[in-house]
Structures are given as structure tokens and as C-alpha cells.
Design a protein around this motif. Structure first.
Motif, mmCIF file in Angstrom:
data_model
loop_
_atom_site.group_PDB
_atom_site.id
_atom_site.type_symbol
_atom_site.label_atom_id
_atom_site.label_comp_id
_atom_site.label_asym_id
_atom_site.label_seq_id
_atom_site.Cartn_x
_atom_site.Cartn_y
_atom_site.Cartn_z
ATOM 1 N N GLU A 25 49.319 -20.295 73.551
ATOM 2 C CA GLU A 25 49.798 -21.247 74.554
ATOM 3 C C GLU A 25 50.795 -20.585 75.500
ATOM 4 N N ILE A 26 51.760 -19.879 74.934
ATOM 5 C CA ILE A 26 52.778 -19.209 75.745
ATOM 6 C C ILE A 26 52.139 -18.157 76.641
ATOM 7 N N LEU A 27 51.204 -17.411 76.091
ATOM 8 C CA LEU A 27 50.523 -16.366 76.857
ATOM 9 C C LEU A 27 49.814 -16.959 78.069
ATOM 10 N N GLU A 28 49.093 -18.058 77.872
ATOM 11 C CA GLU A 28 48.351 -18.674 78.970
ATOM 12 C C GLU A 28 49.274 -19.319 79.997
ATOM 13 N N GLU A 29 50.445 -19.747 79.562
ATOM 14 C CA GLU A 29 51.405 -20.334 80.500
ATOM 15 C C GLU A 29 52.037 -19.272 81.393
ATOM 16 N N GLY A 30 51.995 -18.027 80.959
ATOM 17 C CA GLY A 30 52.577 -16.951 81.753
ATOM 18 C C GLY A 30 54.075 -16.838 81.613
ATOM 19 N N THR A 31 54.644 -17.489 80.597
ATOM 20 C CA THR A 31 56.083 -17.398 80.360
ATOM 21 C C THR A 31 56.377 -16.174 79.490
ATOM 22 N N PRO A 32 57.636 -15.691 79.488
ATOM 23 C CA PRO A 32 57.972 -14.508 78.694
ATOM 24 C C PRO A 32 57.534 -14.652 77.238
ATOM 25 N N PHE A 33 56.842 -13.647 76.743
ATOM 26 C CA PHE A 33 56.258 -13.715 75.409
ATOM 27 C C PHE A 33 56.999 -12.797 74.446
ATOM 28 N N GLU A 60 50.076 -10.213 68.506
ATOM 29 C CA GLU A 60 49.088 -10.156 69.586
ATOM 30 C C GLU A 60 47.705 -9.794 69.051
ATOM 31 N N ALA A 61 47.661 -8.910 68.062
ATOM 32 C CA ALA A 61 46.379 -8.541 67.459
ATOM 33 C C ALA A 61 45.743 -9.748 66.780
ATOM 34 N N ALA A 62 46.565 -10.549 66.109
ATOM 35 C CA ALA A 62 46.059 -11.750 65.451
ATOM 36 C C ALA A 62 45.586 -12.775 66.480
ATOM 37 N N MET A 63 46.284 -12.880 67.590
ATOM 38 C CA MET A 63 45.878 -13.790 68.659
ATOM 39 C C MET A 63 44.537 -13.352 69.253
ATOM 40 N N ALA A 64 44.385 -12.055 69.446
ATOM 41 C CA ALA A 64 43.131 -11.531 69.984
ATOM 42 C C ALA A 64 41.981 -11.815 69.026
ATOM 43 N N CYS A 103 40.592 -19.173 79.789
ATOM 44 C CA CYS A 103 41.744 -18.549 79.123
ATOM 45 C C CYS A 103 41.836 -17.075 79.513
ATOM 46 N N PRO A 104 42.135 -16.790 80.769
ATOM 47 C CA PRO A 104 42.116 -15.394 81.227
ATOM 48 C C PRO A 104 43.140 -14.491 80.558
ATOM 49 N N ALA A 105 44.310 -15.038 80.221
ATOM 50 C CA ALA A 105 45.333 -14.205 79.587
ATOM 51 C C ALA A 105 44.896 -13.792 78.179
ATOM 52 N N LEU A 106 44.354 -14.724 77.426
ATOM 53 C CA LEU A 106 43.855 -14.406 76.091
ATOM 54 C C LEU A 106 42.677 -13.446 76.185
ATOM 55 N N TYR A 107 41.808 -13.676 77.149
ATOM 56 C CA TYR A 107 40.659 -12.794 77.355
ATOM 57 C C TYR A 107 41.125 -11.361 77.605
ATOM 58 N N GLY A 108 42.137 -11.212 78.441
ATOM 59 C CA GLY A 108 42.670 -9.886 78.701
ATOM 60 C C GLY A 108 43.262 -9.259 77.450
ATOM 61 N N LEU A 109 43.955 -10.060 76.644
ATOM 62 C CA LEU A 109 44.558 -9.558 75.415
ATOM 63 C C LEU A 109 43.488 -9.104 74.423
ATOM 64 N N VAL A 160 32.455 -11.143 84.584
ATOM 65 C CA VAL A 160 33.657 -11.977 84.566
ATOM 66 C C VAL A 160 34.897 -11.150 84.893
ATOM 67 N N SER A 161 34.901 -9.869 84.526
ATOM 68 C CA SER A 161 36.048 -9.011 84.861
ATOM 69 C C SER A 161 36.152 -8.823 86.371
ATOM 70 N N LEU A 162 35.012 -8.642 87.026
ATOM 71 C CA LEU A 162 35.011 -8.534 88.487
ATOM 72 C C LEU A 162 35.489 -9.832 89.130
ATOM 73 N N HIS A 163 35.060 -10.946 88.560
ATOM 74 C CA HIS A 163 35.478 -12.249 89.086
ATOM 75 C C HIS A 163 36.988 -12.435 88.940
ATOM 76 N N LEU A 164 37.519 -12.150 87.741
ATOM 77 C CA LEU A 164 38.952 -12.332 87.505
ATOM 78 C C LEU A 164 39.795 -11.383 88.346
ATOM 79 N N ALA A 165 39.199 -10.246 88.715
ATOM 80 C CA ALA A 165 39.909 -9.282 89.565
ATOM 81 C C ALA A 165 39.794 -9.645 91.041
ATOM 82 N N GLY A 166 39.108 -10.739 91.350
ATOM 83 C CA GLY A 166 38.989 -11.195 92.728
ATOM 84 C C GLY A 166 37.976 -10.440 93.563
ATOM 85 N N LYS A 167 37.067 -9.706 92.927
ATOM 86 C CA LYS A 167 36.106 -8.892 93.674
ATOM 87 C C LYS A 167 34.969 -9.706 94.268
ATOM 88 N N TYR A 168 34.815 -10.948 93.819
ATOM 89 C CA TYR A 168 33.773 -11.805 94.378
ATOM 90 C C TYR A 168 34.319 -12.769 95.424
#
Length: 200
Positions: A25-33, A60-64, A103-109, A160-168
């Protein structure tokens, strides 16, 4: 979740899972983790997370790993509805992409660090691949199911990585899902399936 609810869960041995969920939840909110931030969110002492996680990286490994397990469950739900031989591989890719966008932040993790041989992330990600390989084998028996599952994952991940990076550029989620289906149709040599909703 209230402190009382958290304490009750802790007494039932669920604090580890609660810490993981709160960390996501904290990761997706973008607040200090940090472990302290997770402890505050859960309502436990600052030392409580260390009973389950050595450090922030361990949490973080467990979250991933939880992210991979959740993805597998979503893929399995689609397969259960239509059957392995009747599930187009691109529909699993759509679920994959949809989850990454939600859930882009979790996806990145999930892909941020390499997995060790005994890492729970390795086993959790392998379970995702198992679903893809089963469907590939059932739906495309004349092809190398392992190679096809690997290619399918790579294609969905790349799109999806290209999409999240704004390439589309500006593209709706429906537009992204259509792009996924069209890409799989091009690779598999078949018409793209209709844009019918799938259970995420």
C-alpha cells in the motif's frame, strides 16, 4: 486496518502478511518507504517488523513474491473459467498487463532485483511461468510450449514496460489491451481475439 485488528491478526500469526500488504500500500501511494513506516501503518512497535524481516530489502523481496503469487491467482482464474486448451495466450497477457498498470510500483519492484536460488520470488515467479506453459502446451500442442511461454511473457512484459515508460504516448487501457492482442496475433500467426472482458 485498526491497531486492534492488527494485534488480533498478530496473535493469529498473520503479522508477516499484514506487514507485506501494508508495505505494498505504501509503495503504491508513493510515500517514503521503510520498515518504520510500515510499522506505523500497521500500528505495531518499530521493532516488530524485524521479527519477520531482516531489513527493508528482505521485506521488499517478500512484497515482490506476493505480487507474483497474486498474478498467478489472477491468471489461474481466467484459465479456470475457460479451460487450459480454450484460453488464448494473449488473454493471459492482457491480465498481466492490466495488473501491471493497476499496480505499477509493485510491478517495478517485482523485477527490480535478481532472484537467488532459494528466494521465494524465484518460486513465485516460476509458478506464473507454469501457468503460461500449461496454457501454451494445451492451446498450441504443435509448438515448443516452454519457448512459447517464455516468448509470451517477454512480449507482455516489453509492451507494458514501454507503456509505463510513456513510449506509446497517451493511450487508454483498452487501447493498450488491443495492442497486446494484436501483437500476440502477429507473433502467433492468428487473428486477434475480440476485445471481450476477462476476469483479472
Amino acid at each position: 486496518m485498526s491497531t486492534a485488528e492488527t494485534t488480533k491478526k498478530h496473535h493469529h500469526g498473520d503479522l508477516r502478511r499484514t506487514l507485506i500488504d501494508s508495505g505494498i500500500e505504501i509503495l503504491e501511494e508513493g510515500t517514503p518507504f521503510s520498515l518504520r513506516a510500515v510499522a506505523r501503518r500497521v500500528g505495531v512497535s518499530q521493532t516488530a517488523p524485524y521479527r519477520h524481516f531482516r531489513d527493508k530489502m528482505h521485506l521488499e523481496a517478500a512484497m515482490a513474491a506476493e505480487g507474483f503469487r497474486d498474478l498467478r491467482e489472477r491468471l489461474e482464474s481466467v484459465v479456470a473459467e475457460s479451460g487450459e486448451s480454450a484460453t488464448p495466450l494473449e488473454e493471459l497477457a492482457v491480465v498481466y498487463v492490466r495488473r501491471a498498470v493497476d499496480c505499477p510500483a509493485l510491478y517495478g519492484l517485482m523485477f527490480a532485483q535478481p532472484c537467488g536460488e532459494d528466494d521465494e520470488r524465484l518460486h513465485a515467479s516460476a509458478s506464473v511461468f507454469d501457468v503460461l506453459e500449461r496454457v501454451a502446451h494445451a492451446g498450441y500442442p504443435d509448438r515448443d510450449s516452454h519457448a512459447l511461454a517464455n516468448a509470451g511473457w517477454a512480449l507482455a512484459h516489453g509492451l507494458v514496460s514501454l507503456h509505463l515508460a510513456g513510449k506509446y504516448g497517451e493511450v487508454s487501457q483498452r487501447g493498450l489491451e488491443s495492442r497486446v492482442r494484436e501483437s500476440f496475433a502477429a507473433v502467433l500467426g492468428a487473428e486477434a481475439s475480440p476485445d471481450t472482458p476477462v476476469t483479472p
